[in-house]
Structure formats: C-alpha cells, structure tokens
Motif scaffolding. Structure first.
Motif, PDB file in Angstrom:
ATOM      1  N   THR A  98      29.812   2.273  82.404  1.00  0.00           N
ATOM      2  CA  THR A  98      29.246   1.516  83.511  1.00  0.00           C
ATOM      3  C   THR A  98      28.974   2.435  84.685  1.00  0.00           C
ATOM      4  OG1 THR A  98      31.406   1.002  84.435  1.00  0.00           O
ATOM      5  CG2 THR A  98      30.530  -0.521  82.766  1.00  0.00           C
ATOM      6  N   THR A  99      28.215   1.866  85.665  1.00  0.00           N
ATOM      7  CA  THR A  99      27.936   2.624  86.882  1.00  0.00           C
ATOM      8  C   THR A  99      29.215   2.958  87.620  1.00  0.00           C
ATOM      9  OG1 THR A  99      25.807   1.515  87.067  1.00  0.00           O
ATOM     10  CG2 THR A  99      26.653   2.599  89.044  1.00  0.00           C
ATOM     11  N   ALA A 100      30.164   2.002  87.621  1.00  0.00           N
ATOM     12  CA  ALA A 100      31.443   2.262  88.299  1.00  0.00           C
ATOM     13  C   ALA A 100      32.176   3.423  87.646  1.00  0.00           C
ATOM     14  CB  ALA A 100      32.305   1.001  88.272  1.00  0.00           C
ATOM     15  N   THR A 101      32.104   3.509  86.314  1.00  0.00           N
ATOM     16  CA  THR A 101      32.770   4.616  85.626  1.00  0.00           C
ATOM     17  C   THR A 101      32.134   5.944  85.993  1.00  0.00           C
ATOM     18  OG1 THR A 101      33.262   3.129  83.797  1.00  0.00           O
ATOM     19  CG2 THR A 101      33.474   5.493  83.382  1.00  0.00           C
ATOM     20  N   ARG A 102      30.761   5.953  86.054  1.00  0.00           N
ATOM     21  CA  ARG A 102      30.084   7.191  86.429  1.00  0.00           C
ATOM     22  C   ARG A 102      30.451   7.594  87.845  1.00  0.00           C
ATOM     23  NH1 ARG A 102      25.586   4.755  83.809  1.00  0.00           N
ATOM     24  NH2 ARG A 102      24.705   4.184  85.834  1.00  0.00           N
ATOM     25  N   GLU A 103      30.499   6.614  88.741  1.00  0.00           N
ATOM     26  CA  GLU A 103      30.895   6.939  90.107  1.00  0.00           C
ATOM     27  C   GLU A 103      32.333   7.421  90.150  1.00  0.00           C
ATOM     28  OE1 GLU A 103      27.957   3.678  92.266  1.00  0.00           O
ATOM     29  OE2 GLU A 103      30.120   3.391  92.235  1.00  0.00           O
ATOM     30  N   GLY A 104      33.166   6.848  89.244  1.00  0.00           N
ATOM     31  CA  GLY A 104      34.546   7.310  89.181  1.00  0.00           C
ATOM     32  C   GLY A 104      34.637   8.746  88.731  1.00  0.00           C
ATOM     33  N   MET A 105      33.781   9.136  87.753  1.00  0.00           N
ATOM     34  CA  MET A 105      33.761  10.521  87.313  1.00  0.00           C
ATOM     35  C   MET A 105      33.361  11.442  88.455  1.00  0.00           C
ATOM     36  SD  MET A 105      32.068  10.410  83.530  1.00  0.00           S
ATOM     37  CE  MET A 105      32.100  12.211  83.476  1.00  0.00           C
ATOM     38  N   VAL A 137      27.633  15.794  82.754  1.00  0.00           N
ATOM     39  CA  VAL A 137      26.756  14.711  82.324  1.00  0.00           C
ATOM     40  C   VAL A 137      27.613  13.597  81.731  1.00  0.00           C
ATOM     41  CG1 VAL A 137      24.789  14.104  80.858  1.00  0.00           C
ATOM     42  CG2 VAL A 137      24.945  16.392  81.845  1.00  0.00           C
ATOM     43  N   SER A 138      27.269  12.352  82.035  1.00  0.00           N
ATOM     44  CA  SER A 138      28.014  11.211  81.516  1.00  0.00           C
ATOM     45  C   SER A 138      27.709  11.002  80.041  1.00  0.00           C
ATOM     46  CB  SER A 138      27.663   9.946  82.300  1.00  0.00           C
ATOM     47  OG  SER A 138      26.342   9.537  82.010  1.00  0.00           O
ATOM     48  N   VAL A 179      26.075  13.630  86.660  1.00  0.00           N
ATOM     49  CA  VAL A 179      27.050  13.173  87.646  1.00  0.00           C
ATOM     50  C   VAL A 179      27.431  14.281  88.612  1.00  0.00           C
ATOM     51  CG1 VAL A 179      27.995  11.382  86.149  1.00  0.00           C
ATOM     52  CG2 VAL A 179      28.981  13.681  86.074  1.00  0.00           C
ATOM     53  N   PHE A 180      27.089  15.543  88.259  1.00  0.00           N
ATOM     54  CA  PHE A 180      27.408  16.637  89.187  1.00  0.00           C
ATOM     55  C   PHE A 180      26.591  17.871  88.818  1.00  0.00           C
ATOM     56  CE2 PHE A 180      29.820  20.425  90.454  1.00  0.00           C
ATOM     57  CZ  PHE A 180      29.984  20.167  91.797  1.00  0.00           C
ATOM     58  N   LEU A 181      26.084  18.558  89.846  1.00  0.00           N
ATOM     59  CA  LEU A 181      25.477  19.882  89.723  1.00  0.00           C
ATOM     60  C   LEU A 181      26.203  20.808  90.679  1.00  0.00           C
ATOM     61  CD1 LEU A 181      21.585  19.270  89.753  1.00  0.00           C
ATOM     62  CD2 LEU A 181      23.024  19.668  87.770  1.00  0.00           C
ATOM     63  N   ALA A 219      19.650  14.554  92.128  1.00  0.00           N
ATOM     64  CA  ALA A 219      19.895  14.588  90.685  1.00  0.00           C
ATOM     65  C   ALA A 219      20.916  13.558  90.232  1.00  0.00           C
ATOM     66  CB  ALA A 219      20.355  15.989  90.273  1.00  0.00           C
ATOM     67  N   LEU A 220      21.739  13.041  91.147  1.00  0.00           N
ATOM     68  CA  LEU A 220      22.815  12.140  90.769  1.00  0.00           C
ATOM     69  C   LEU A 220      22.279  10.904  90.044  1.00  0.00           C
ATOM     70  CD1 LEU A 220      25.869  11.570  90.929  1.00  0.00           C
ATOM     71  CD2 LEU A 220      25.436  10.370  93.096  1.00  0.00           C
ATOM     72  N   ASN A 221      22.862  10.642  88.856  1.00  0.00           N
ATOM     73  CA  ASN A 221      22.548   9.475  88.023  1.00  0.00           C
ATOM     74  C   ASN A 221      21.172   9.528  87.368  1.00  0.00           C
ATOM     75  OD1 ASN A 221      25.027   8.192  88.332  1.00  0.00           O
ATOM     76  ND2 ASN A 221      24.363   7.105  90.186  1.00  0.00           N
ATOM     77  N   LEU A 222      20.434  10.628  87.535  1.00  0.00           N
ATOM     78  CA  LEU A 222      19.173  10.768  86.813  1.00  0.00           C
ATOM     79  C   LEU A 222      19.461  11.211  85.378  1.00  0.00           C
ATOM     80  CD1 LEU A 222      16.720  12.581  89.264  1.00  0.00           C
ATOM     81  CD2 LEU A 222      16.647  10.208  88.522  1.00  0.00           C
ATOM     82  N   PRO A 223      18.673  10.772  84.399  1.00  0.00           N
ATOM     83  CA  PRO A 223      18.822  11.314  83.053  1.00  0.00           C
ATOM     84  C   PRO A 223      18.662  12.830  83.078  1.00  0.00           C
ATOM     85  CG  PRO A 223      17.426   9.365  83.019  1.00  0.00           C
ATOM     86  CD  PRO A 223      17.651   9.692  84.457  1.00  0.00           C
ATOM     87  N   CYS A 224      19.473  13.520  82.321  1.00  0.00           N
ATOM     88  CA  CYS A 224      19.460  14.985  82.396  1.00  0.00           C
ATOM     89  C   CYS A 224      18.107  15.567  82.004  1.00  0.00           C
ATOM     90  CB  CYS A 224      20.576  15.570  81.526  1.00  0.00           C
ATOM     91  SG  CYS A 224      20.467  15.113  79.777  1.00  0.00           S
TER      92      CYS A 224
END
Length: 521
Positions: A2-9, A41-42, A48-50, A65-70
């Motif tokens: 989920t989006t919350a999980t990605r934000e948690g990462m 990458v999630s 999720v981070f560069l 770049a955050l949350n964009l497909p790699c």
C-alpha cells in the motif's frame, strides 16, 4: 504494498543507525555519502529513495522521483525487455545473489548514459520481500572518447546540433513537465509547430489531445465560435451545439499558431481564460471549466504590436511565461548540411530512388543559399531535387532555377557551360523550367494590373518591390509583409484569389491583411 507501506519504507530512512559506530549515524546521511548511484525500489517497483549520486546521474530530484515507477526515472534500455528485476524475481537465491547487466539509461536532460545496473532483493525480518535495491555504475569514464555515444541530434521530430538548438533541446524536457504557458517565436518555417508538438509529447499530457488553431486562417466572426464554441441558436445558422477547440483540448494542449493575428476582442477572452481556466461559449450563460495547457507561436514582434496598440500587453505577459526562440536556418551553421542529408534520405525512400548525395557543386550552391523560408524552404528544395533527379547524385541541373540565379549559374558555366533551363542537356535529359515566372503586367498605359489600386501600384514600382522581399531590405516586418502582398497582387494581375494561393493564405486572410496595411483601396 500500500501507499502507507511505501511511505513507511521512506520514513525508515530517517532513523539513526546505532551499534555500528561509537555514535548513531543518520541512515539518509550514510546513503547519500555513498558515491555510487543507489535507488531503493518498492515491491511494486516504485522509487522510494534516490541518494545524491543517483539524483546527479538521472538529473532528477528526490522529490520528483518519489513513488514514480522506476522505468520512468531511469528509462533504461532493459526496462521493456530483459529487466534485471524480473531475473531477481525468478531466481531462487535472489536474496543473496544480485544480478548485474550493462545497459543505457536516458536521464532527465535527455543524455544517453552507458551504465552497469546491479539489482537485488530486500527482505524483511521474516524473510519476505519488501523491495529492491538498484545501483548504477557510470561507464562513460571507462570507455575511450571515440567509443562514447554521440549526443542526440534533435528532440522528437526536430533536428539540429547548433549551440542555439542544443540549448532549446536541453530546456525542453524540463519545461514540458510543467503546465506553464509557452510562447514560441521565430521566422516562418523555423519549426514552431514541431516544437509545440515536442513539448506536448514530452509532457504528462501526452495521452491527451493536441489541438492546433491557426488564428490567422479564420475571419474574426468565425474564430470566436471555433475557439470557445457556441450554443444552439446563438446566431443565425447555429443549428446545434458546438464544443469549440478549448473543450476539445481538455486534458491536453491547445496550440495557438499565429497568435499575433488574434483580434483584440478575442485577446480579452483568451486573457480571461488564462486567469480562471473557464470559457464562456457564445450564447451560454454558464461558464465551462477546462484543463488545457496553452502554447502560442508567432513570427511577429509582439512587443512592437503592443506599442502600436494591436496586441494587449497583459496578454503578452501571460503567454510569455516560458519563451522559446527558434533561430533562422541561416544562423544555425552546420544544421543546413544535416537537414540536406536528412531530407534527401527521407524523400529518396518515399519516391523509391537510389540517391547517394549531392555533387560538390550542388552542395556548394545549397550551403551558400540564405534560406529566407528556413527549414520549410530547404525541405521543399530537396523534394524538388529528388523528383527531377534521375542520377545517383543531385547535380546543378536538378536544383531550382532561382538558386542558380543567385550566383550558381556562373559557377555552372565555368564548370562546362550547362544549357539554359527549358532545353535539353547533352545526354538528352530534359531540363525542368522554372515553375513560376512573374507575368508581364497588363492593364492601363502604366502597366498597372486591373484590381490593384493606383497608389499601391505606384508604391510597388517606385520602391522596387518587384525584387525578393526581405533580401537585405530594411524596415519592419510589417513593411516586408506589405511588399510581399503587393508583389503577389502584381504577379496575379490583381486577382486576389490567385494572390492568396501564391502566398499560401486563405482568401479571407489576404483580405484582412490588405485592410490592415491599407491596400484595399
């Protein structure tokens, strides 16, 4: 995930790492200090981070770049076929065996960069996969200079490697990602339409419509309805509702070419739309909200028109948020040779001819020409050459006659005396005569054609307007356009329809411009 999980990462990057050193170390600081470009990458393959090195290589900020497909961040040559993450997913030892591949990426500045991509899986405390890491090793430093890939010679359908055009190509990708209004200026034939399409195709609106409106091709009475639409019964002949170009361009881009020809009343309505994004169709009491990006283009001096009271200053400021100026072809150096080779290949393939290039003499004439019509004129010249050439190389007899009249005929005679146009050459091949030649005026004793006012004819004859317009002539564009219209009228013997066809304008456009320049008397 989920989006919350990605934000948690992402938030887990901020805590301190303890137990490794005498003092705690911030996780983000540690990752940023690594000189190798690194991306986290999630599991859904979204960034999720560069780290700072990755931001520098991709020319993309961490926030963007955050949350964009790699695949949208790296634009790797392996993204469509052979993605290393697919190999990681299929490998039973993915958690301990990273996968490395060599490929090319395209960064946000449109630079093609050879890299070595290394990917691996990231697992949680329970052994489940939570994401991936990717490192990108820049291989440019390990390749000899002659083996490094060349910089691209264009953007979209646009070509060029002159410094002026390279600057445009560098700015264009970043500007395309915004919704700011764009004003494209430059002489006719420089490629303003292509630049507008390139901005649209490189933007987030690329999947939306691209709608083009020529503001100088329609009379004022129809242009408002064409742009803003109308309701049924709004005026005589309005038998049904019409959406208008603004509504047709919803979620896309509206390209207003020749915006300098937009009448003042419609300039007010366009300014109102730029302020509140609401249009008011003719005959309607309710406004309609549309999400449209505006790109405008003109070959006119809008600031001069503002001083003359023919263009609104506040509208100019709203359109001129981002401005691209396309230089004329005569100022683009080696781009002329690039265009000649490109269009020769295009038209030779289109017409099924095997042409290897231009002879040195023909190439010299083509490179010396000033191209007042810019890229459009060059393209038409090459198309003409390919049509008439029956050899393997385009030579002097295959060039339009007016090019040789600028000095090429003397050179041709020095090389062996080519026959005059309209005759047969020594090998029996027919020479193609000039397609259009100025007709001798007929009319009264002064030679004034019927339909051309005496003042207009006297001015044309007295100022030598029968020569080429703009070829070293002084004055403003308005003066040059006035002379252009007078010449066309004289050659057409006063027939406005024929003059409009020669100029490539609609009859109503010629009528409006004649009235604007006082030539309708």
């Amino acid at each position: 995930m989920t989006t919350a999980t990605r934000e948690g990462m992402a938030s887990e990057l901020w805590p301190l790492l303890q137990g490794l050193f005498d003092r705690p170390v911030a996780a983000r600081t540690l990752l940023d200090r690594i000189p190798l470009p690194l991306a986290l990458v999630s599991a859904e393959r979204r960034v999720v981070f560069l780290n700072q090195a990755a931001c520098a290589l991709t020319a993309m900020s961490r926030e963007r770049a955050l949350n964009l497909p790699c695949r949208y961040v790296f634009r790797c040559s392996l993204c469509t076929v052979g993605c290393p993450l697919d190999v990681v997913d299929k490998s039973p030892s993915a958690a301990v065996a990273p996968v490395a591949r060599e490929a090319d990426i395209v960064n946000a500045d449109r630079a093609r960069i050879p890299v070595r991509v290394t990917c691996g899986a990231l697992t949680g405390a329970d052994g489940s996969r939570v994401g991936y890491f990717e490192t990108l090793e820049d291989l440019r430093l390990f390749r000899p200079s002659e083996a490094r890939p060349e910089w691209p010679q264009g953007f979209g359908d646009m070509l060029g490697h002159s410094p002026e055009m390279e600057r445009v190509f560098r700015l264009l990708p970043g500007i395309a990602q915004t919704d700011s209004s764009v004003l494209v200026t430059g002489e006719t034939g420089t490629g303003k339409d292509l630049l507008a399409e390139a901005v649209h195709n490189a933007s987030n609106r690329a999947k939306g419509p691209f709608v083009k409106v020529n503001c100088g091709a329609l009379p004022e009475s129809l242009l408002e309805s064409e742009l803003f639409g109308h309701q049924k019964g709004a005026f005589t002949g309005a038998s049904e509702n019409k959406p208008g170009r603004f509504r047709l361009a919803h979620n896309g881009t509206l390209f207003l070419t020749e915006v300098g020809d937009l009448p003042l009343p419609l300039q007010v309505k366009l300014l109102t739309f730029l302020d509140d994004k609401i249009i008011h169709p003719l005959g309607s009491t309710r406004g309609v909200h549309v999400d449209v990006r505006i790109i405008a283009a003109t070959h006119r001096d809008l600031r001069g028109m503002v001083r003359e009271g023919r263009f609104r200053e506040d509208l100019l400021y709203r359109l001129n948020v981002v401005r691209f100026h396309l230089p004329p072809l005569r100022e683009r150096g080696d781009d002329v040779a690039l265009f000649l080779a490109h269009y020769l290949k295009v038209y030779a393939g289109m017409f099924g001819k095997r042409l290897s290039g231009f002879t040195p003499a023909a190439e010299q004439v083509l490179l010396r020409h000033a191209y007042p019509g810019n890229v459009r004129e060059l393209r038409n010249i090459v198309e003409y050459c390919v049509n008439v050439c029956q050899d393997t190389h385009v030579d002097l007899p295959h060039l339009p006659r007016y090019l040789l009249e600028e000095g090429g005929e003397a050179h041709a005679e020095a090389r062996g005396g080519r026959p005059a146009r309209g005759t047969a050459s020594a090998d029996g091949r027919a020479e193609v005569p000039r397609a259009v030649s100025p007709a001798t005026p007929v009319g009264d004793a002064s030679g004034r054609p019927p339909g051309v006012g005496e003042a207009t004819w006297t001015e044309a004859a007295g100022t030598g307007a029968m020569g080429a317009v703009g070829a070293g002539a002084e004055g403003t564009w308005a003066d040059a356009e006035r002379r252009l219209i007078m010449e066309a009228l004289v050659r057409a013997r006063g027939r406005r329809g024929a003059a409009a066809a020669e100029l490539g304008w609609a009859r109503t456009t010629l009528w409006r411009k004649m009235r604007q320049h006082g030539l309708d008397q």
